[in-house]
Design a protein around this motif. Structure first.
Motif, PDB file in Angstrom:
ATOM      1  N   UNK A  34       0.745   9.689  -8.174  1.00  0.00           N
ATOM      2  CA  UNK A  34       0.655   8.629  -9.165  1.00  0.00           C
ATOM      3  C   UNK A  34       1.964   7.842  -9.218  1.00  0.00           C
ATOM      4  N   UNK A  35       1.847   6.562  -9.501  1.00  0.00           N
ATOM      5  CA  UNK A  35       3.026   5.715  -9.602  1.00  0.00           C
ATOM      6  C   UNK A  35       2.575   4.281  -9.741  1.00  0.00           C
ATOM      7  N   UNK A  36       3.469   3.438 -10.248  1.00  0.00           N
ATOM      8  CA  UNK A  36       3.079   2.046 -10.488  1.00  0.00           C
ATOM      9  C   UNK A  36       2.958   1.292  -9.166  1.00  0.00           C
ATOM     10  N   UNK A  37       2.489   0.068  -9.250  1.00  0.00           N
ATOM     11  CA  UNK A  37       2.331  -0.776  -8.072  1.00  0.00           C
ATOM     12  C   UNK A  37       3.668  -0.922  -7.344  1.00  0.00           C
ATOM     13  N   UNK A  38       3.641  -0.732  -6.023  1.00  0.00           N
ATOM     14  CA  UNK A  38       4.857  -0.875  -5.232  1.00  0.00           C
ATOM     15  C   UNK A  38       5.698   0.377  -5.145  1.00  0.00           C
ATOM     16  N   UNK A  39       5.215   1.500  -5.717  1.00  0.00           N
ATOM     17  CA  UNK A  39       6.027   2.721  -5.730  1.00  0.00           C
ATOM     18  C   UNK A  39       5.993   3.458  -4.386  1.00  0.00           C
ATOM     19  N   UNK A  40       5.093   3.052  -3.479  1.00  0.00           N
ATOM     20  CA  UNK A  40       5.080   3.675  -2.151  1.00  0.00           C
ATOM     21  C   UNK A  40       3.881   4.551  -1.877  1.00  0.00           C
ATOM     22  N   UNK A  41       2.875   4.515  -2.747  1.00  0.00           N
ATOM     23  CA  UNK A  41       1.708   5.389  -2.599  1.00  0.00           C
ATOM     24  C   UNK A  41       0.948   5.106  -1.300  1.00  0.00           C
ATOM     25  N   UNK A  42       0.667   3.833  -1.062  1.00  0.00           N
ATOM     26  CA  UNK A  42      -0.107   3.502   0.141  1.00  0.00           C
ATOM     27  C   UNK A  42       0.718   3.716   1.409  1.00  0.00           C
ATOM     28  N   UNK A  43       2.017   3.470   1.327  1.00  0.00           N
ATOM     29  CA  UNK A  43       2.876   3.739   2.482  1.00  0.00           C
ATOM     30  C   UNK A  43       2.802   5.226   2.836  1.00  0.00           C
ATOM     31  N   UNK A  44       2.738   6.075   1.817  1.00  0.00           N
ATOM     32  CA  UNK A  44       2.619   7.511   2.069  1.00  0.00           C
ATOM     33  C   UNK A  44       1.285   7.823   2.748  1.00  0.00           C
ATOM     34  N   UNK A  45       0.200   7.220   2.256  1.00  0.00           N
ATOM     35  CA  UNK A  45      -1.116   7.451   2.868  1.00  0.00           C
ATOM     36  C   UNK A  45      -1.110   7.008   4.333  1.00  0.00           C
TER      37      UNK A  45
END
Ligand SMILES: Nc1ncnc2c1ncn2[C@@H]1O[C@H](COP(=O)(O)OP(=O)(O)OP(=O)(O)O)[C@@H](O)[C@H]1O
Ligand SMILES: [Mg+2]
Length: 263
Positions: A34-45
């Motif tokens: 979890x994290x706000x927009x731009x926190x790197x979630x999709x980059x991790x995926x």
């Protein structure tokens, strides 16, 4: 451990998108990110799928079944994506072919990658539609995506990801485009699949309420930095960081109350 990430750093030019991430994910478990927009979630995926753009520089290790995804040749990554790691997208319409019947889309991988006959593939598709709880599957199997509701399309997206019996599922904002009732149904389906099939699920969302519903463990990202990680219940009851408290406070009071009362 199915997935074991050590000191993962991803930078685009000078800008770090992920700043030394460590995490582990075992079979039959759900990890919420979890994290706000731009926190790197999709980059991790994308990093776990081996799909980072060429402009990204990644260091550290992404261990999957004892091998490092960051150093794997593209051929092996393709095989991995074909049958070990499945991905569920935010807006299933973008992942579906609008001109192809859903049964044929789900069957495609079974025929191409697993060499099933058309008839066997169709039987397997019926079973998959059942698993993702699409009612009247026999009628639905020959529908086109636009004939289905958003929730049903997301179920098809899950069926496609499941068709190749992955060990790890990555779901990046899988319910964000759906209304809350349908969102809850999709999360329950994912939760049951993890338990029944023993797959590992990485569930990504900006919404702590979504994560709290099914994640065993929760990881909080803030501007590319892992600021806290632990059993979901602990993170919710005793957030160790102001930012996590902000996410909790952002939930509607009624949702917050159910989280606190959870056993
Ligand atoms: N291809 C790219 N080139 C340059 N920077 C990128 C690229 N992809 C992502 N970034 C940067 O990496 C950071 C993390 O982006 P990411 O897409 O992972 O965020 P996110 O947590 O998924 O956000 P959202 O909730 O909006 O989906 C952002 O600062 C973004 O601008
Ligand atoms: Mg994203």
């Amino acid at each position: 451990m199915m997935l074991s990430i050590r000191n993962l750093r991803v930078t685009f030019g000078e800008r770090p998108a992920l700043n030394g991430i460590d995490l582990s994910l075992a079979r039959g478990r759900t990890l919420g990110v979890v994290g706000e927009s731009g926190s790197g979630k999709s980059v991790m995926a994308l990093a776990v799928m081996g799909l980072l753009p060429r402009t990204a520089r990644a260091t550290g290790r992404i261990g999957f079944d004892g091998r490092d995804i960051l150093t794997m040749p593209e051929r092996d990554l393709c095989a991995l994506r074909g049958n070990r790691i499945g991905m569920i997208f935010q807006e299933p319409m973008t992942a579906l072919n609008p001109a192809m019947r859903i049964g044929a889309q789900i069957a495609e991988g079974l025929i191409l990658h697993q060499g099933l006959s058309r008839r066997d593939a169709r039987a397997k598709v019926m079973h998959l539609l059942d698993m993702v709880r699409i009612p009247r599957a026999a009628e639905r199997i020959d529908s086109f995506p636009h004939e289905l509701s958003g929730g049903q399309r997301q179920r098809v997206g899950i069926a496609i990801a499941l068709a190749l019996t992955p060990d790890l599922l990555i779901a990046d904002e899988p319910t964000t485009a759906l209304d809350v009732t349908v969102q809850a149904q999709i999360l329950d389906i994912l939760d049951d699949l993890v338990a029944e099939l023993g797959i590992a699920l990485m569930l990504i969302s900006h919404d702590l309420g979504v994560i709290a519903r099914i994640a065993d463990d929760t990881l909080v990202l803030y501007r590319g930095t892992l600021i806290e990680q632990g059993p979901t219940e602990r993170v919710l009851r005793r957030p160790g960081h102001d930012y996590t408290r902000t996410l909790l406070d952002a939930l509607p009071p009624r949702v917050r109350a159910t989280l606190r009362d959870a056993p």
